[in-house]
Design an enzyme around this catalytic site. Sequence first.
Site, PDB file in Angstrom:
ATOM      1  N   HIS A 190     117.772  38.437  40.921  1.00 22.45           N
ATOM      2  CA  HIS A 190     119.221  38.547  40.987  1.00 22.45           C
ATOM      3  C   HIS A 190     119.670  38.305  42.449  1.00 22.45           C
ATOM      4  CE1 HIS A 190     118.927  39.491  36.909  1.00 22.45           C
ATOM      5  NE2 HIS A 190     120.084  38.819  36.945  1.00 22.45           N
ATOM      6  N   ARG A 295     127.929  35.147  33.587  1.00 23.51           N
ATOM      7  CA  ARG A 295     126.991  36.463  33.264  1.00 23.51           C
ATOM      8  C   ARG A 295     128.039  37.516  33.396  1.00 23.51           C
ATOM      9  NH1 ARG A 295     123.192  33.490  36.489  1.00 23.51           N
ATOM     10  NH2 ARG A 295     121.180  33.867  35.680  1.00 23.51           N
ATOM     11  N   ARG A 331     128.236  35.193  28.110  1.00 22.30           N
ATOM     12  CA  ARG A 331     126.988  36.039  27.693  1.00 22.30           C
ATOM     13  C   ARG A 331     127.405  37.421  27.666  1.00 22.30           C
ATOM     14  NH1 ARG A 331     121.639  36.073  31.088  1.00 22.30           N
ATOM     15  NH2 ARG A 331     122.943  37.558  32.404  1.00 22.30           N
ATOM     16  N   GLU A 430     114.750  33.174  25.605  1.00 19.31           N
ATOM     17  CA  GLU A 430     114.121  33.442  26.743  1.00 19.31           C
ATOM     18  C   GLU A 430     112.956  34.452  26.299  1.00 19.31           C
ATOM     19  OE1 GLU A 430     117.237  35.446  29.265  1.00 19.31           O
ATOM     20  OE2 GLU A 430     118.140  36.320  27.760  1.00 19.31           O
ATOM     21  N   ASN A 453     114.274  31.712  33.391  1.00 20.83           N
ATOM     22  CA  ASN A 453     113.936  32.862  34.215  1.00 20.83           C
ATOM     23  C   ASN A 453     113.144  33.870  33.665  1.00 20.83           C
ATOM     24  OD1 ASN A 453     115.794  31.302  35.726  1.00 20.83           O
ATOM     25  ND2 ASN A 453     117.019  32.888  35.908  1.00 20.83           N
ATOM     26  N   ASP A 454     113.716  34.238  32.345  1.00 21.74           N
ATOM     27  CA  ASP A 454     113.029  35.174  31.586  1.00 21.74           C
ATOM     28  C   ASP A 454     111.730  34.489  30.830  1.00 21.74           C
ATOM     29  OD1 ASP A 454     113.809  37.925  32.180  1.00 21.74           O
ATOM     30  OD2 ASP A 454     115.714  37.314  31.515  1.00 21.74           O
ATOM     31  N   ARG A 464     109.146  38.714  37.225  1.00 23.78           N
ATOM     32  CA  ARG A 464     109.865  38.157  37.942  1.00 23.78           C
ATOM     33  C   ARG A 464     110.131  38.711  39.308  1.00 23.78           C
ATOM     34  NH1 ARG A 464     115.252  37.002  34.642  1.00 23.78           N
ATOM     35  NH2 ARG A 464     116.583  36.867  36.543  1.00 23.78           N
ATOM     36  N   CYS A 501     120.322  27.150  30.886  1.00 27.02           N
ATOM     37  CA  CYS A 501     120.983  27.887  31.979  1.00 27.02           C
ATOM     38  C   CYS A 501     120.125  28.523  32.844  1.00 27.02           C
ATOM     39  CB  CYS A 501     121.725  28.572  31.301  1.00 27.02           C
ATOM     40  SG  CYS A 501     121.275  30.209  30.436  1.00 27.02           S
TER      41      CYS A 501
HETATM   42  C1  PEP Z   1     117.265  33.527  32.357  1.00 27.69           C
HETATM   43  O1  PEP Z   1     116.709  34.618  32.070  1.00 27.69           O
HETATM   44  O2  PEP Z   1     116.984  32.594  32.498  1.00 27.69           O
HETATM   45  C2  PEP Z   1     118.803  33.528  32.645  1.00 27.69           C
HETATM   46  C3  PEP Z   1     119.685  32.660  32.799  1.00 27.69           C
HETATM   47  O3  PEP Z   1     119.133  35.138  32.502  1.00 27.69           O
HETATM   48  P1  PEP Z   1     119.031  36.122  33.855  1.00 27.69           P
HETATM   49  O4  PEP Z   1     118.495  35.216  35.083  1.00 27.69           O
HETATM   50  O5  PEP Z   1     120.499  36.653  33.916  1.00 27.69           O
HETATM   51  O6  PEP Z   1     118.117  36.940  33.338  1.00 27.69           O
HETATM   52 MG    MG Z   2     117.481  36.332  31.271  1.00 26.88          MG
END
Ligand code: PEP
Ligand code: MG
Length: 583
Positions: A190, A295, A331, A430, A453-454, A464, A501
């Site tokens: 984050h 978010r 979300r 994800e 990302n996830d 991550r 996203c």
């Molecule tokens: C993701 O996981 O790609 C995502 C957009 O959500 P976050 O990064 O908030 O987990």
């Molecule tokens: Mg995520």
Amino acid sequence: MRILKGNPVSRGIALAKVYVYKAFKADVHESYFEAGQEAARYKQFTDALAVAEEELNTIVTSLSADSPEKAKIFTAHIEILNDEEVAEEVKDMITSSRAMPDYAVDFVFSEFAMLLEKAKDPLIAARAADLRDVRNRVLRILKGEKEQNLSSLREKVVVVAHDLLPSDTATLDRAHVMGIVTEVGGATSHTAIIARSYKIPAVLGVPSATEIMKNGEPVVLDALKGLVMLEPERETIHEYEAKLVQFLEDEKQTAEYLDRIPLVASGERFYVGLNIGTTEPDEGFKYVDFVGLFRTEFLYMESEHMPTEDEQFAAYRKMLANAMGNPVTLRTLDIGGDKTLRYMTLPKEENPFLGNRALRLCLDMPELFKTQLRAALRASAFGEMQIMFPMVGTIDDIRAGNAAVEEVKAELRAEGIPFDEKINVGIMIEIPSIAMIADLAAKETDFASVGTNDLTQYLHAVDRMNPKITNYYQSSSPAMFRILGRIFKEYNKAGKPVSVCGELAGEPLAAIVLYGLGLRKFSMNASNIAHVKRTLSLFTQDETEEIAEKVMMLETQEDVNNYLKAEVAKREQKAKSATVAKK
Ligand code: PEP
Ligand code: MG
């Protein structure tokens, strides 16, 4: 000169002074003083309270103009300082029991915090976290340590920390933070996402940075290559001053693509979305077709208590009003894992990223979930909005989420409260288990958005956040593109909208492949919009399809990146020659 290395996660260059940010950790033991010192010891306490109030007043003044919401948190802290009951008990412990001031403060504030925590009313329970915050402030002052606070800095700095908590980044003084260096965190942590959205150059995963780097020393940050240069020589400073000018010039040229209609070279349209994490106006709204990710957890993290339905409703309405007509994908709460709330203690888990988080947690706490859904649905009467669930793993999850929405809709109908009856409800893809049955998921959802990302984290089984293994975190691996191709194909076949996203949508090289695999909706941070529009404008649709096919047959991520870089370079060269020929 000494050079430290890390992961460049938010592009840019910074020349500033180091500001080592270490959250204060109180170390208090039960201790008493000799008789006769009562007055002096009590004065230590009252003096500390006075200094604390002075500090808080400065913060409130600096925040009130631009961030009145954040200022309120600190105003509440001043009220706690002035609480007579708490102060009386501390006084009593010092003057009657001869407890050392730090022990008395720790004991009394902690007792009160524990009492509050037991309160049924969540608003009252939430005050416990504030009491602890104030306790730490007073203890720090008693220890004679200086204040550390990222919300009001006096000069331009590069912040150096072990990690930045979402609550740190939420109140970050953006005018003075020129760069960020942390010991942990990868490209999709984050801190990285916030740094990119604030356009602050950042290098993460620099081991022992907080020990090696000293407060006030000059530093040159190369967040293009991932270098942190300490004791820089005069030539290095000049070299980087020039590089900074060049970097800003390149950014300016790319920025010319910001307000262009997103088209590939053969003229087909694609759609660019914006990812947001606040309800504030954002420059990016002007240049996009939609908001692909709002978010909402930031709203919960910035607040001093669990936001009520009315507070959330007001925030979502405000966000819609600021979104300049863009349809917004809201979300639902995605906490757990690395995202925690200071006023809600969740049980410790062995593997929080695989634990009771996001949608799972919401289904586990129906009141919390329903409060958010009510607020979101009520806001849907005031602008175009859709609802999306994070961390969906099975069809059961989808059904449970949808059922909660239906339940809330029925309640609102019965109460005569307006909302968008046709609101779309979709999911984030994800978790690989849902990606593998995208055809079935498409039947039960109005849309999907891929959280790369996830998805990378769970597909590659790699944390991550762990800087030691960032080379295993491969969001552009052939495996990722194969699974992504499958998701796009199934959603396109079902005629249901699909977007990405996750951060991958904002990476220009990856965007070529995503387009070639059938993606048309790319949602990203504002800082990537121009880059993606520019890169995709270099390729025809057929070319992207050929490239995507080739990429899926490559063996390693490195092969993928080298191949894509070469393809971009070829076209950039061609475009340059064409401009020269025209002249
Ligand atoms: C993701 O996981 O790609 C995502 C957009 O959500 P976050 O990064 O908030 O987990
Ligand atoms: Mg995520």
